[in-house]
Scaffold this motif. Sequence first.
Motif, PDB file in Angstrom:
ATOM      1  N   ALA A 163       9.025  24.680 -37.963  1.00  0.00           N
ATOM      2  CA  ALA A 163       9.653  24.369 -39.176  1.00  0.00           C
ATOM      3  C   ALA A 163      10.917  23.239 -39.132  1.00  0.00           C
ATOM      4  CB  ALA A 163      10.163  25.661 -40.129  1.00  0.00           C
ATOM      5  N   SER A 164      11.568  23.309 -38.034  1.00  0.00           N
ATOM      6  CA  SER A 164      12.626  22.498 -37.777  1.00  0.00           C
ATOM      7  C   SER A 164      12.218  21.022 -37.619  1.00  0.00           C
ATOM      8  CB  SER A 164      13.579  22.873 -36.534  1.00  0.00           C
ATOM      9  OG  SER A 164      12.488  22.931 -35.512  1.00  0.00           O
ATOM     10  N   ILE A 165      11.189  20.818 -36.866  1.00  0.00           N
ATOM     11  CA  ILE A 165      10.502  19.647 -36.537  1.00  0.00           C
ATOM     12  C   ILE A 165      10.081  18.893 -37.826  1.00  0.00           C
ATOM     13  CG2 ILE A 165       8.800  18.422 -35.202  1.00  0.00           C
ATOM     14  CD1 ILE A 165       9.172  20.194 -32.966  1.00  0.00           C
ATOM     15  N   CYS A 166       9.513  19.562 -38.626  1.00  0.00           N
ATOM     16  CA  CYS A 166       8.793  19.295 -39.911  1.00  0.00           C
ATOM     17  C   CYS A 166      10.097  18.808 -40.823  1.00  0.00           C
ATOM     18  CB  CYS A 166       7.910  20.471 -40.613  1.00  0.00           C
ATOM     19  SG  CYS A 166       6.342  20.587 -39.624  1.00  0.00           S
ATOM     20  N   ALA A 167      11.198  19.527 -40.659  1.00  0.00           N
ATOM     21  CA  ALA A 167      12.206  19.022 -41.410  1.00  0.00           C
ATOM     22  C   ALA A 167      12.828  17.947 -41.285  1.00  0.00           C
ATOM     23  CB  ALA A 167      13.398  20.287 -41.558  1.00  0.00           C
ATOM     24  N   LYS A 168      12.828  17.632 -39.864  1.00  0.00           N
ATOM     25  CA  LYS A 168      13.434  16.452 -39.398  1.00  0.00           C
ATOM     26  C   LYS A 168      12.368  15.175 -39.703  1.00  0.00           C
ATOM     27  CE  LYS A 168      15.486  18.014 -34.961  1.00  0.00           C
ATOM     28  NZ  LYS A 168      15.181  17.847 -33.447  1.00  0.00           N
ATOM     29  N   LEU A 169      11.223  15.393 -39.650  1.00  0.00           N
ATOM     30  CA  LEU A 169      10.362  14.574 -40.154  1.00  0.00           C
ATOM     31  C   LEU A 169      10.324  14.248 -41.508  1.00  0.00           C
ATOM     32  CD1 LEU A 169       7.101  15.521 -38.199  1.00  0.00           C
ATOM     33  CD2 LEU A 169       8.346  13.638 -37.577  1.00  0.00           C
ATOM     34  N   ARG A 170      10.594  14.963 -42.394  1.00  0.00           N
ATOM     35  CA  ARG A 170      10.647  14.938 -43.857  1.00  0.00           C
ATOM     36  C   ARG A 170      12.017  14.176 -44.216  1.00  0.00           C
ATOM     37  NH1 ARG A 170       7.648  20.326 -44.075  1.00  0.00           N
ATOM     38  NH2 ARG A 170       5.626  19.567 -44.979  1.00  0.00           N
ATOM     39  N   ALA A 171      13.151  14.367 -43.364  1.00  0.00           N
ATOM     40  CA  ALA A 171      14.449  13.719 -43.784  1.00  0.00           C
ATOM     41  C   ALA A 171      14.431  12.221 -43.331  1.00  0.00           C
ATOM     42  CB  ALA A 171      15.293  14.688 -42.944  1.00  0.00           C
ATOM     43  N   ASN A 172      13.417  11.593 -42.625  1.00  0.00           N
ATOM     44  CA  ASN A 172      13.506  10.123 -42.155  1.00  0.00           C
ATOM     45  C   ASN A 172      12.333   9.170 -42.854  1.00  0.00           C
ATOM     46  OD1 ASN A 172      15.725  10.452 -39.748  1.00  0.00           O
ATOM     47  ND2 ASN A 172      14.634  12.163 -39.694  1.00  0.00           N
ATOM     48  N   ASP A 173      12.915   8.231 -43.070  1.00  0.00           N
ATOM     49  CA  ASP A 173      12.096   7.161 -43.644  1.00  0.00           C
ATOM     50  C   ASP A 173      11.556   6.083 -42.483  1.00  0.00           C
ATOM     51  OD1 ASP A 173      12.163   8.555 -45.987  1.00  0.00           O
ATOM     52  OD2 ASP A 173      13.589   7.113 -46.546  1.00  0.00           O
ATOM     53  N   SER A 174      12.282   6.174 -41.385  1.00  0.00           N
ATOM     54  CA  SER A 174      11.920   5.256 -40.396  1.00  0.00           C
ATOM     55  C   SER A 174      10.803   5.431 -39.326  1.00  0.00           C
ATOM     56  CB  SER A 174      13.186   5.067 -39.671  1.00  0.00           C
ATOM     57  OG  SER A 174      12.855   4.216 -38.400  1.00  0.00           O
ATOM     58  N   ALA A 175       9.813   4.747 -39.350  1.00  0.00           N
ATOM     59  CA  ALA A 175       8.574   4.736 -38.352  1.00  0.00           C
ATOM     60  C   ALA A 175       9.235   5.180 -36.978  1.00  0.00           C
ATOM     61  CB  ALA A 175       7.632   3.778 -38.536  1.00  0.00           C
ATOM     62  N   GLN A 176      10.341   4.550 -36.392  1.00  0.00           N
ATOM     63  CA  GLN A 176      10.606   4.580 -35.178  1.00  0.00           C
ATOM     64  C   GLN A 176      11.344   5.805 -34.866  1.00  0.00           C
ATOM     65  OE1 GLN A 176      13.645   1.471 -34.275  1.00  0.00           O
ATOM     66  NE2 GLN A 176      13.648   1.959 -32.349  1.00  0.00           N
ATOM     67  N   ILE A 177      12.145   6.223 -35.838  1.00  0.00           N
ATOM     68  CA  ILE A 177      12.942   7.646 -35.779  1.00  0.00           C
ATOM     69  C   ILE A 177      11.744   8.631 -35.751  1.00  0.00           C
ATOM     70  CG2 ILE A 177      14.331   9.352 -36.769  1.00  0.00           C
ATOM     71  CD1 ILE A 177      15.996   6.908 -37.872  1.00  0.00           C
ATOM     72  N   LEU A 178      10.876   8.677 -36.696  1.00  0.00           N
ATOM     73  CA  LEU A 178       9.587   9.584 -36.828  1.00  0.00           C
ATOM     74  C   LEU A 178       8.801   9.572 -35.257  1.00  0.00           C
ATOM     75  CD1 LEU A 178       8.033   8.900 -40.279  1.00  0.00           C
ATOM     76  CD2 LEU A 178       9.819  10.807 -39.497  1.00  0.00           C
ATOM     77  N   HIS A 179       8.799   8.479 -34.465  1.00  0.00           N
ATOM     78  CA  HIS A 179       8.055   8.403 -33.569  1.00  0.00           C
ATOM     79  C   HIS A 179       9.060   9.012 -32.458  1.00  0.00           C
ATOM     80  CE1 HIS A 179       6.851   6.608 -29.381  1.00  0.00           C
ATOM     81  NE2 HIS A 179       5.745   6.878 -29.851  1.00  0.00           N
ATOM     82  N   THR A 180      10.211   9.079 -32.735  1.00  0.00           N
ATOM     83  CA  THR A 180      11.156   9.484 -31.404  1.00  0.00           C
ATOM     84  C   THR A 180      11.254  11.033 -31.807  1.00  0.00           C
ATOM     85  OG1 THR A 180      12.657   7.561 -31.264  1.00  0.00           O
ATOM     86  CG2 THR A 180      13.620   9.711 -30.671  1.00  0.00           C
ATOM     87  N   ILE A 181      11.197  11.614 -32.960  1.00  0.00           N
ATOM     88  CA  ILE A 181      11.096  13.091 -33.216  1.00  0.00           C
ATOM     89  C   ILE A 181       9.948  13.691 -32.478  1.00  0.00           C
ATOM     90  CG2 ILE A 181      10.820  14.788 -35.030  1.00  0.00           C
ATOM     91  CD1 ILE A 181      12.468  12.643 -36.781  1.00  0.00           C
ATOM     92  N   LEU A 182       8.821  13.066 -32.885  1.00  0.00           N
ATOM     93  CA  LEU A 182       7.455  13.528 -32.162  1.00  0.00           C
ATOM     94  C   LEU A 182       7.289  13.352 -30.854  1.00  0.00           C
ATOM     95  CD1 LEU A 182       5.086  12.055 -35.011  1.00  0.00           C
ATOM     96  CD2 LEU A 182       5.540  14.503 -34.517  1.00  0.00           C
TER      97      LEU A 182
END
Length: 154
Positions: free
Chosen positions: A126-145
């Motif tokens: 849930a914490s990872i999904c929350a981070k993904l939903r809170a960001n609009d930048s593809a670069q940040i999403l890639h970093t989270i994953l």
Amino acid sequence: MDFSSILKPEAVKVIHSASSKKRLFHQLGELVGSAYGFDVESTCEALLDRESLGPTGVGRGVALPHARLEGIDTVAGVFIRLETPLEFDSVDRQPVDLIFALLAPTDSGVDHLKALALVSRTLREASICAKLRANDSAQILHTILTEDPATQAA
């Protein structure tokens, strides 16, 4: 196996919406084509064929479409975050907004299953999904994953 081995930075995208599951699969195919050079139509067909066996919406807004493709030699992933969730026939009947598509060679065997397990396990957090939903930048999403799981808890 880790996310950085299956997900290129250019294989991550934020899209406002998709009008249908078929349209979403076409967008996934285009992303696969631009990031990895895979054939767009073959990718779309493979994803749709797999989806016809049963929906890949796993619940809590997450879908994990996956397929095997002829002519590729590596497991590859693409990630799309939809700003407007899409009805997906998910197991919990909730629309999806986090989509990770995984493509594997037809003879990939255990690598395909390991990659699918990795993606599934990660997107169950849930914490990872929350981070993904809170960001609009593809670069940040890639970093989270692709972040080391040991540092994600911090």
